[in-house]
Enzyme design. Sequence first.
Site, PDB file in Angstrom:
ATOM      1  N   ASP A  13       0.814  -1.225   0.000  1.00  0.00           N
ATOM      2  CA  ASP A  13       0.000   0.000   0.000  1.00  0.00           C
ATOM      3  C   ASP A  13       0.842   1.268   0.000  1.00  0.00           C
ATOM      4  O   ASP A  13       0.454   2.285   0.569  1.00  0.00           O
ATOM      5  CB  ASP A  13      -0.967   0.017   1.193  1.00  0.00           C
ATOM      6  CG  ASP A  13      -1.850  -1.210   1.198  1.00  0.00           C
ATOM      7  OD1 ASP A  13      -2.387  -1.517   0.136  1.00  0.00           O
ATOM      8  OD2 ASP A  13      -1.976  -1.844   2.255  1.00  0.00           O
ATOM      9  N   GLY A  15       1.357   3.059  -2.477  1.00  0.00           N
ATOM     10  CA  GLY A  15       0.910   3.957  -3.557  1.00  0.00           C
ATOM     11  C   GLY A  15       1.512   3.545  -4.888  1.00  0.00           C
ATOM     12  O   GLY A  15       1.639   4.360  -5.802  1.00  0.00           O
ATOM     13  N   LYS A  16       1.832   2.264  -4.992  1.00  0.00           N
ATOM     14  CA  LYS A  16       2.444   1.757  -6.224  1.00  0.00           C
ATOM     15  C   LYS A  16       1.537   1.951  -7.429  1.00  0.00           C
ATOM     16  O   LYS A  16       2.004   2.318  -8.496  1.00  0.00           O
ATOM     17  CB  LYS A  16       2.772   0.266  -6.082  1.00  0.00           C
ATOM     18  CG  LYS A  16       3.837  -0.030  -5.048  1.00  0.00           C
ATOM     19  CD  LYS A  16       4.132  -1.513  -4.956  1.00  0.00           C
ATOM     20  CE  LYS A  16       2.985  -2.346  -4.453  1.00  0.00           C
ATOM     21  NZ  LYS A  16       2.580  -2.076  -3.067  1.00  0.00           N
ATOM     22  N   GLY A  40      -4.523  -4.568  -3.960  1.00  0.00           N
ATOM     23  CA  GLY A  40      -5.518  -3.553  -4.269  1.00  0.00           C
ATOM     24  C   GLY A  40      -4.782  -2.293  -4.664  1.00  0.00           C
ATOM     25  O   GLY A  40      -4.189  -1.631  -3.828  1.00  0.00           O
ATOM     26  N   HIS A  41      -4.775  -1.994  -5.949  1.00  0.00           N
ATOM     27  CA  HIS A  41      -4.074  -0.804  -6.437  1.00  0.00           C
ATOM     28  C   HIS A  41      -5.104   0.248  -6.808  1.00  0.00           C
ATOM     29  O   HIS A  41      -5.925   0.042  -7.689  1.00  0.00           O
ATOM     30  CB  HIS A  41      -3.199  -1.158  -7.648  1.00  0.00           C
ATOM     31  CG  HIS A  41      -1.993  -1.963  -7.261  1.00  0.00           C
ATOM     32  ND1 HIS A  41      -1.239  -2.670  -8.174  1.00  0.00           N
ATOM     33  CD2 HIS A  41      -1.412  -2.176  -6.067  1.00  0.00           C
ATOM     34  CE1 HIS A  41      -0.237  -3.275  -7.542  1.00  0.00           C
ATOM     35  NE2 HIS A  41      -0.330  -2.997  -6.269  1.00  0.00           N
ATOM     36  N   GLN A 224       2.032  -5.897  -3.177  1.00  0.00           N
ATOM     37  CA  GLN A 224       2.435  -5.970  -1.774  1.00  0.00           C
ATOM     38  C   GLN A 224       3.772  -5.222  -1.586  1.00  0.00           C
ATOM     39  O   GLN A 224       4.085  -4.369  -2.400  1.00  0.00           O
ATOM     40  CB  GLN A 224       2.495  -7.415  -1.269  1.00  0.00           C
ATOM     41  CG  GLN A 224       1.130  -8.110  -1.201  1.00  0.00           C
ATOM     42  CD  GLN A 224       0.713  -8.792  -2.491  1.00  0.00           C
ATOM     43  OE1 GLN A 224       1.519  -9.418  -3.153  1.00  0.00           O
ATOM     44  NE2 GLN A 224      -0.543  -8.669  -2.855  1.00  0.00           N
TER      45      GLN A 224
HETATM   46  P1  IMP Z   1      -2.403 -12.835   2.015  1.00  0.00           P
HETATM   47  O1  IMP Z   1      -1.547 -12.276   0.940  1.00  0.00           O
HETATM   48  O2  IMP Z   1      -3.881 -12.654   1.757  1.00  0.00           O
HETATM   49  O3  IMP Z   1      -2.054 -14.249   2.347  1.00  0.00           O
HETATM   50  O4  IMP Z   1      -2.135 -11.987   3.355  1.00  0.00           O
HETATM   51  C1  IMP Z   1      -0.893 -12.056   4.034  1.00  0.00           C
HETATM   52  C2  IMP Z   1      -0.520 -10.704   4.606  1.00  0.00           C
HETATM   53  O5  IMP Z   1      -0.218  -9.821   3.554  1.00  0.00           O
HETATM   54  C3  IMP Z   1      -1.624 -10.023   5.415  1.00  0.00           C
HETATM   55  O6  IMP Z   1      -1.002  -9.257   6.441  1.00  0.00           O
HETATM   56  C4  IMP Z   1      -2.269  -9.099   4.417  1.00  0.00           C
HETATM   57  O7  IMP Z   1      -2.920  -8.004   5.032  1.00  0.00           O
HETATM   58  C5  IMP Z   1      -1.047  -8.660   3.641  1.00  0.00           C
HETATM   59  N1  IMP Z   1      -1.345  -8.231   2.259  1.00  0.00           N
HETATM   60  C6  IMP Z   1      -1.620  -9.007   1.204  1.00  0.00           C
HETATM   61  N2  IMP Z   1      -1.804  -8.279   0.097  1.00  0.00           N
HETATM   62  C7  IMP Z   1      -1.632  -7.004   0.451  1.00  0.00           C
HETATM   63  C8  IMP Z   1      -1.656  -5.763  -0.279  1.00  0.00           C
HETATM   64  O8  IMP Z   1      -1.866  -5.704  -1.484  1.00  0.00           O
HETATM   65  N3  IMP Z   1      -1.401  -4.634   0.450  1.00  0.00           N
HETATM   66  C9  IMP Z   1      -1.126  -4.685   1.778  1.00  0.00           C
HETATM   67  N4  IMP Z   1      -1.082  -5.806   2.498  1.00  0.00           N
HETATM   68  C10 IMP Z   1      -1.333  -6.958   1.835  1.00  0.00           C
HETATM   69 MG    MG Z   2      -2.978  -1.871  -1.811  1.00  0.00          MG
END
Ligand code: IMP
Ligand code: MG
Length: 423
Positions: A13, A15-16, A40-41, A224
Amino acid sequence: MANVILVGAQWGDEGKGKIIDVLTEQADIVVRTQGGNNAGHTVFVGPTKYVLHLIPSGILRAGTTCVIGNGVVLDPVGLVAEIDGLAKLGVHVTPQNLVISETAHVVFPWHRELDGQREVRKGNQKIGTTKRGIGPTYGDKAARVGMRVIDLVNAARFPARFRERLSENNEILQALGAQPIDSDSVLAEYTRCADRLRPFVTNTVVMLHEATRRGANVLFEGAQGTFLDIDHGTYPYVTSSNTTAGGACTGSGVPPNRMDRVVGVMKAYTTRVGEGPLPTENAEISDLLHGMGREFGATTGRMRRCGWFDAVATRHAAMVNGIDELAVTNVDGLDSVKSIRVCSSYQFEGQTLRHIPSDADVLARCEPVFEEFPGWETPTDGIRRWEDLPVNCRHYLLSIAQMTGARLSIVSVGPARDQTMFL
Ligand code: IMP
Ligand code: MG
């Protein structure tokens, strides 16, 4: 622009999505190489807000080809919904602007169910996943029992493989006391999605090889962030893919010697969604940012945890990603702060740590050591040129870049395309 890898230098998150959208102006191809619809972008184009999960942000620029690479885990139902959602906003996704790797792994309902079940069983040790089935799908990939896009779109082969995997997973789900998954309705839904997606599927490794040989500019869009990396993050509080720069190579088939530059994106402060250590977490700055209506997750709507900028972490990120250039986002989030803190080292049991410890339990017990920077206490969201930023703001940004160990090249003061400055 050549071939650029863009990564998150913190916990996701950063801001990519916005920075990718801005850089895409110079890119011919934008590639997602890892993760799935856990991402989520958020991108604003004019007044319209787009939230992308699986489709690269490049889809919002005409003439850009988007690639979902082999390293991604793909939820076909989610992807079809995303394509249909974009069509409603006037963005038409076709095999001309999106191609999907035939060797990406497919997410099934049992993966999502298992993701949720595992979290429940972990109790207060839970990871706080997005429950999109990401971990179990990568687990099946590593265990060599996964199904790939090539299997999904093979109409002759898919039903039998599907039933085989379903019955195995239903046994596991039943043993966990969870509801088994209905075979016929899910098979029908996946078959419908397979028919929709088949025209998009190709050998993206060969396609990217030919494109780079022709001199195309390729942008590798990280999802991520560094500290959610399965190897380099705060394990086990991580996601299940390589979110760091190396993942761009393995997740696309484009070799390291074709890559030209790594851009790291970081916020002017720190956030994290989900559980796990966050040394600079701070209630005051959390309340401030949430009060401004920011820092709510784009995928799950969860409140993000917030803290001061952590230079120990970003220095590590610069090291493992080989970050050449930095984009700092959300600078305007700090506009009202009188005195801004930056963590420059940790204290652990009387010792000073300059590197992030590998043990998440140790990291959770680290005390941040802060340096104070005077705030600028004036709005920056209307500023369009670096020279026009307040002196204290420029000083802060140059300092955090220096502490991270890379060159500051982009500053963002808001979600719009034009709220971006290049140095
Ligand atoms: P998972 O990827 O759903 O298995 O989640 C594992 C961890 O990564 C958790 O702490 C999620 O909140 C975090 N996470 C997964 N995708 C994102 C993202 O796009 N942005 C921020 N955190 C993420
Ligand atoms: Mg995001």
